[in-house]
Scaffold this active site. Structure first.
Site, PDB file in Angstrom:
ATOM      1  N   HIS A   1       9.668   7.917  24.166  1.00 30.32           N
ATOM      2  CA  HIS A   1      10.056   8.635  25.374  1.00 30.32           C
ATOM      3  C   HIS A   1       9.153   8.224  26.533  1.00 30.32           C
ATOM      4  O   HIS A   1       8.126   7.563  26.336  1.00 30.32           O
ATOM      5  CB  HIS A   1       9.934  10.150  25.168  1.00 30.32           C
ATOM      6  CG  HIS A   1       8.514  10.618  25.031  1.00 30.32           C
ATOM      7  ND1 HIS A   1       7.741  10.351  23.926  1.00 30.32           N
ATOM      8  CD2 HIS A   1       7.720  11.327  25.888  1.00 30.32           C
ATOM      9  CE1 HIS A   1       6.533  10.874  24.085  1.00 30.32           C
ATOM     10  NE2 HIS A   1       6.489  11.461  25.269  1.00 30.32           N
TER      11      HIS A   1
ATOM     12  N   HIS B   1       6.527   5.421  25.462  1.00 28.60           N
ATOM     13  CA  HIS B   1       5.501   5.396  24.434  1.00 28.60           C
ATOM     14  C   HIS B   1       5.964   6.208  23.232  1.00 28.60           C
ATOM     15  O   HIS B   1       6.960   6.930  23.297  1.00 28.60           O
ATOM     16  CB  HIS B   1       4.170   5.924  24.983  1.00 28.60           C
ATOM     17  CG  HIS B   1       4.268   7.233  25.696  1.00 28.60           C
ATOM     18  ND1 HIS B   1       4.769   7.358  26.986  1.00 28.60           N
ATOM     19  CD2 HIS B   1       3.940   8.489  25.324  1.00 28.60           C
ATOM     20  CE1 HIS B   1       4.734   8.617  27.359  1.00 28.60           C
ATOM     21  NE2 HIS B   1       4.241   9.334  26.363  1.00 28.60           N
TER      22      HIS B   1
ATOM     23  N   ARG C   1      -4.755  12.312  12.945  1.00 27.13           N
ATOM     24  CA  ARG C   1      -4.982  12.011  14.367  1.00 27.13           C
ATOM     25  C   ARG C   1      -4.645  13.239  15.184  1.00 27.13           C
ATOM     26  O   ARG C   1      -3.651  13.921  14.928  1.00 27.13           O
ATOM     27  CB  ARG C   1      -4.108  10.841  14.810  1.00 27.13           C
ATOM     28  CG  ARG C   1      -4.195  10.539  16.313  1.00 27.13           C
ATOM     29  CD  ARG C   1      -3.434   9.273  16.677  1.00 27.13           C
ATOM     30  NE  ARG C   1      -3.455   9.033  18.104  1.00 27.13           N
ATOM     31  CZ  ARG C   1      -2.454   9.326  18.933  1.00 27.13           C
ATOM     32  NH1 ARG C   1      -1.338   9.856  18.446  1.00 27.13           N
ATOM     33  NH2 ARG C   1      -2.555   9.092  20.222  1.00 27.13           N
TER      34      ARG C   1
END
Length: 319
Positions: free
Chosen positions: A194, A251, A261
């Site tokens: 997006h 990205h 993460r």
């Protein structure tokens, strides 16, 4: 809800490029030119020497990991709806019409009142995720975003260098803070392709890779984590306000098979009634007319959340 499954990255084309890292302590005019160049070519860059104290960053990251360590039943109590955006806690979905993937998030409205209200309920340790921790981080990244936007205006030659910053430091700004937590997951999967609809995004992550940007369809570039840097990307609204000179970068996230993460994103957005249009200085011989019609952030936000994640929204407002 329309959803898309995560994609395996085994057969995709991944390339390595040295993405721009800009030192904000250098001479101001030089920094402004470098930021404009990076925003035109990549829609993305890292900034170092940003002057945000390390303890503010560390406290915020600790608060995030503390929250995601809570039992699922406790986190689920913090889901709520607000103006087509699901604030609070969510799991395995990005927006109402987004990808399904292994991610859980905590989304906060950037207003002081919302942060104050939610901060009292989301920490195992009352001294950790308190109003002062979140608000200190929000204030710091908003100040950094304003500095970067002023440098952009200077580099573009816009006389009113606060033309972009007035949107996000407005008392009614619709800015957001979002924690994303990606648990270890083999094999590596990519999802969430997006562009950000807001003006500007400042992103900070722990030292685990997972962010990729796309400069053209089908070509993905990994963004290596840098503990000294904030990642900055151009949003859709800034592409409109620069008359297409800056690029709103696409990205996505890629899961890591060994380590968790966590990223923290600040989305700088204007008030809902703000009129989004390029200033006269952005009409040039190279771009002799406005590429996009004027619209409000409320209009664009409504269009954003009515489409599936990954669909092109900005073209809906082209002249």
């Amino acid at each position: 809800m329309v959803v898309a499954s995560p994609n395996s990255i085994q057969t995709e084309k991944i390339v390595s490029i040295n993405l721009p890292t800009i030192d904000l302590s250098k001479e101001r005019a030089t920094v402004a030119k470098l930021i404009v160049k990076a925003s035109e070519e990549y829609g993305f860059f890292n900034v170092i020497n940003h002057r945000i104290p390390q303890h503010i960053i560390d406290n915020m990251e600790e608060a995030g990991f503390d929250f995601f360590a809570k039992p699922a039943s406790q986190k689920a109590k913090l889901a709520s709806n607000y103006d087509s955006v699901r604030l609070g806690y969510g799991c395995k979905n990005i927006g109402f019409n987004g990808d399904v993937g292994e991610v859980e998030y905590l989304l906060l409205n950037g207003s002081a009142s919302h942060i104050s209200k939610i901060s009292t309920t989301i920490s195992n340790d009352p001294s950790n995720f308190r109003y002062r921790v979140v608000s200190a981080y929000r204030d710091a990244v908003e100040e950094l975003a304003c500095e970067i936007l002023e440098l952009m205006a200077e580099g573009l030659g816009v006389p009113n260098t606060s033309i972009f910053t007035t949107f996000i430091n407005h008392p009614d700004s619709d800015s957001l803070l979002r924690f994303n937590h990606y648990p270890p997951l083999p094999p590596s999967l990519a999802f969430g392709d997006h562009s950000d609809p807001q003006i500007i995004t400042l992103l900070r992550s722990n030292p685990v890779s997972g962010l990729q940007i796309s400069l053209q369809h089908g070509l993905w570039i990994p963004v290596l984590p840098d503990p000294k840097a904030f990642s900055v990307n151009v949003g859709d609204l800034l592409q409109v306000m620069t008359n297409g000179r800056f690029v709103s970068v696409r990205h996505r996230a890629v899961t890591n098979s060994e380590k968790a993460r966590m990223s923290i994103a600040y989305f700088g957005a204007p008030p809902l009634n703000a009129c989004i249009v390029a200033p006269p200085e952005m009409v040039t011989p190279e771009r002799p007319s406005l590429l996009f019609r004027a619209f409000t952030w409320a209009e664009y936000k409504k269009a954003t959340y009515s489409l599936r994640l990954g669909d092109t929204r900005i073209d809906l407002f082209r002249n």
